[in-house]
Design an enzyme around this catalytic site. Structure first.
Site, PDB file in Angstrom:
ATOM      1  CB  THR A  76     -56.960  56.623  28.781  1.00  0.00           C
ATOM      2  OG1 THR A  76     -58.102  57.133  29.482  1.00  0.00           O
ATOM      3  CG2 THR A  76     -56.715  57.442  27.526  1.00  0.00           C
ATOM      4  CD  GLN A 182     -67.243  52.343  34.834  1.00  0.00           C
ATOM      5  OE1 GLN A 182     -67.574  51.888  35.930  1.00  0.00           O
ATOM      6  NE2 GLN A 182     -66.609  53.499  34.726  1.00  0.00           N
ATOM      7  CB  SER A 202     -59.361  51.702  34.718  1.00  0.00           C
ATOM      8  OG  SER A 202     -58.922  52.790  35.492  1.00  0.00           O
ATOM      9  N   GLY A 203     -57.448  50.529  37.237  1.00  0.00           N
ATOM     10  CA  GLY A 203     -57.312  50.293  38.676  1.00  0.00           C
ATOM     11  C   GLY A 203     -58.264  51.104  39.533  1.00  0.00           C
ATOM     12  CG  HIS A 204     -59.333  55.361  38.668  1.00  0.00           C
ATOM     13  ND1 HIS A 204     -60.347  56.283  38.669  1.00  0.00           N
ATOM     14  CD2 HIS A 204     -58.950  55.231  37.377  1.00  0.00           C
ATOM     15  CE1 HIS A 204     -60.565  56.715  37.429  1.00  0.00           C
ATOM     16  NE2 HIS A 204     -59.732  56.083  36.631  1.00  0.00           N
ATOM     17  CB  CYS A 328     -64.098  62.360  30.627  1.00  0.00           C
ATOM     18  SG  CYS A 328     -63.385  60.956  31.447  1.00  0.00           S
TER      19      CYS A 328
HETATM   20  N1  PLP Z   1     -63.333  53.422  29.666  1.00  0.00           N
HETATM   21  C1  PLP Z   1     -64.388  53.569  30.472  1.00  0.00           C
HETATM   22  C2  PLP Z   1     -65.654  52.817  30.166  1.00  0.00           C
HETATM   23  C3  PLP Z   1     -64.316  54.414  31.582  1.00  0.00           C
HETATM   24  O1  PLP Z   1     -65.381  54.561  32.385  1.00  0.00           O
HETATM   25  C4  PLP Z   1     -63.104  55.111  31.830  1.00  0.00           C
HETATM   26  C5  PLP Z   1     -62.994  56.064  32.960  1.00  0.00           C
HETATM   27  O2  PLP Z   1     -63.957  56.735  33.298  1.00  0.00           O
HETATM   28  C6  PLP Z   1     -62.015  54.903  30.967  1.00  0.00           C
HETATM   29  C7  PLP Z   1     -62.167  54.057  29.895  1.00  0.00           C
HETATM   30  C8  PLP Z   1     -60.706  55.586  31.190  1.00  0.00           C
HETATM   31  O3  PLP Z   1     -60.008  54.968  32.251  1.00  0.00           O
HETATM   32  P1  PLP Z   1     -58.808  55.749  32.980  1.00  0.00           P
HETATM   33  O4  PLP Z   1     -59.434  56.827  33.794  1.00  0.00           O
HETATM   34  O5  PLP Z   1     -58.148  54.707  33.832  1.00  0.00           O
HETATM   35  O6  PLP Z   1     -57.899  56.247  31.915  1.00  0.00           O
END
Ligand code: PLP
Length: 388
Positions: A76, A182, A202-204, A328
């Site tokens: 994000t 992704q 994103s790390g997770h 989300c």
């Molecule tokens: N962009 C995509 C395509 C995602 O799948 C996600 C998380 O689900 C995000 C952004 C947001 O990442 P983060 O959870 O690390 O903020």
């Protein structure tokens, strides 16, 4: 539920289990190696070496330079920062071009930008989840500050033709950002060969911890930070480094680089066996999104006539984790904006579930899911056919 061993986790696009090797690499920085990497003493300098190695490992995975990596708090923040920077460095350009299937980290940022006087052009996709490239090209005008197009979709796994889009932006001299949250680790990426200014990850999603991510900033791009303060990350992201998580993400990048090919073919085989078996056993199951141009781990299925929330609850009771779409928006009664953008009806979208496989899934787990899921669907269909 505690017993992790009993759950079958098919929600790897939501988050992944921290790899034991990542955990091991992080631990000293949560215990004994607590120095601040910005400190002048050797205790801090050793920590600085570890974050430097993390930059190098991430750069090796992406095919870029270590100083093009800016560690952030996650996907994000990376998405927000890229758009913020692009709009800031070209104040005479107030237009953002994006797509209807982006993550809310992009779409909601765009909504906020509109409230600040920007214009946002949202390019549609077709029923397979593919972007209309002619429409995209038409949308990119000289007053466009940035084009933001995800590499692979989090709900369907559909992959966009990034090289073509990046070339299109280069020809039009417009900055290009891709949300590759992704894609990273699930497909080979070589930024040295592509005219991309910004890439978010994103790390997770990559077997590292939550609350850490990275933004690739091309060394020739002008950049304006979103967080203002200290000089961390070469002055591009202020705030004391989240050292343990950064170190872990570096290790996760190294593991991904070493295992990507073998892991993807193993995960793809699991996903394909899952789908072909379900399609054989059950009527009226539809794969949402293009089946070919897709991440190897993702399966988004519509179980026609059955409420996906009911399926999810039943699966959950049997220890199987999957998702109603973007996590989300879970809890909201709105059908997925991605599936709606692909012209699915509300009813089709509400009968759809996402299963996302990953590093730690096994054939034995799949056998069990293939026993539970068809039985669950048949039961729910029977119930809805029975007069009240
Ligand atoms: N962009 C995509 C395509 C995602 O799948 C996600 C998380 O689900 C995000 C952004 C947001 O990442 P983060 O959870 O690390 O903020």
């Amino acid at each position: 539920m505690n017993a992790n061993d009993q759950i079958i986790y098919l929600d790897n696009n939501s988050s992944t289990r921290i790899d034991p090797a990542v955990h091991e690499e992080m631990m000293p920085f949560l215990t004994t190696r607590y120095g601040n990497p910005s400190s002048a003493h050797r205790f801090g300098a050793h920590v600085k070496d570890a974050t430097k190695l993390a930059h190098e490992r991430m750069a090796a995975l992406l095919g870029c330079e270590p100083n093009e990596i800016v560690f952030t708090s996650g996907g994000t923040e990376s998405d927000n920062t890229a758009l913020h920077s692009a709009l800031h460095v070209t104040p005479d350009r107030r237009r953002v071009v994006t797509t209807s299937v982006e993550h809310n980290a992009v779409l909601n940022y765009c909504d906020a930008a509109v409230r600040r006087g920007c214009e946002v052009m949202v390019v549609p996709v077709d029923s397979e989840g593919h972007l209309d490239l002619t429409e995209l090209e038409r949308a990119i005008r000289p007053d466009t500050a940035v084009v933001s197009v995800m590499w692979a979709n989090n709900e369907t796994g559909v992959i966009f033709p990034l090289v073509e889009i990046a070339e299109m932006c280069r020809a039009k001299r417009v900055a290009f950002h891709t949300d590759a949250v992704q894609a990273v680790g699930k497909m080979p990426i070589n930024l040295a060969e592509q005219p991309i200014q910004f890439l978010s990850l994103s790390g997770h999603k990559l077997h590292a911890s939550k609350g850490v991510g990275a933004l690739y900033v091309n060394r020739h791009s002008r950049f304006h930070p979103m967080l203002i303060g200290g000089p961390q990350e070469n002055g591009r992201r202020a705030g004391t480094d989240n050292v343990a998580s950064i170190v872990g993400l570096g290790k996760a990048a190294e593991l991904a680089a070493a295992t990507i090919e073998e892991e993807n073919s193993r995960v793809r085989a699991l996903r394909d066996r899952f789908e072909s078996s379900l399609l054989r056993e059950l009527d009226d199951v539809v794969v949402n999104g293009d089946r070919e141009t897709r991440l190897p781990n993702t399966s988004n299925l519509a179980f026609t006539g059955v409420d996906a929330q009911a399926i999810l609850i039943k699966l959950d009771q049997e220890g199987v984790c999957c998702s109603l779409g973007s996590s989300c928006t879970t809890g909201s009664v709105q059908p997925s904006h991605v599936l709606r953008a692909m012209h699915l009806t509300n009813e089709q979208a509400r009968s759809s579930l996402r299963f996302s496989f990953g590093r730690f899934n096994t054939e034995t787990e799949l056998d069990r899911v293939l026993e539970i899921l068809p039985r669950t669907i048949r039961k729910l269909r029977q119930l809805s056919a029975t007069p009240a």
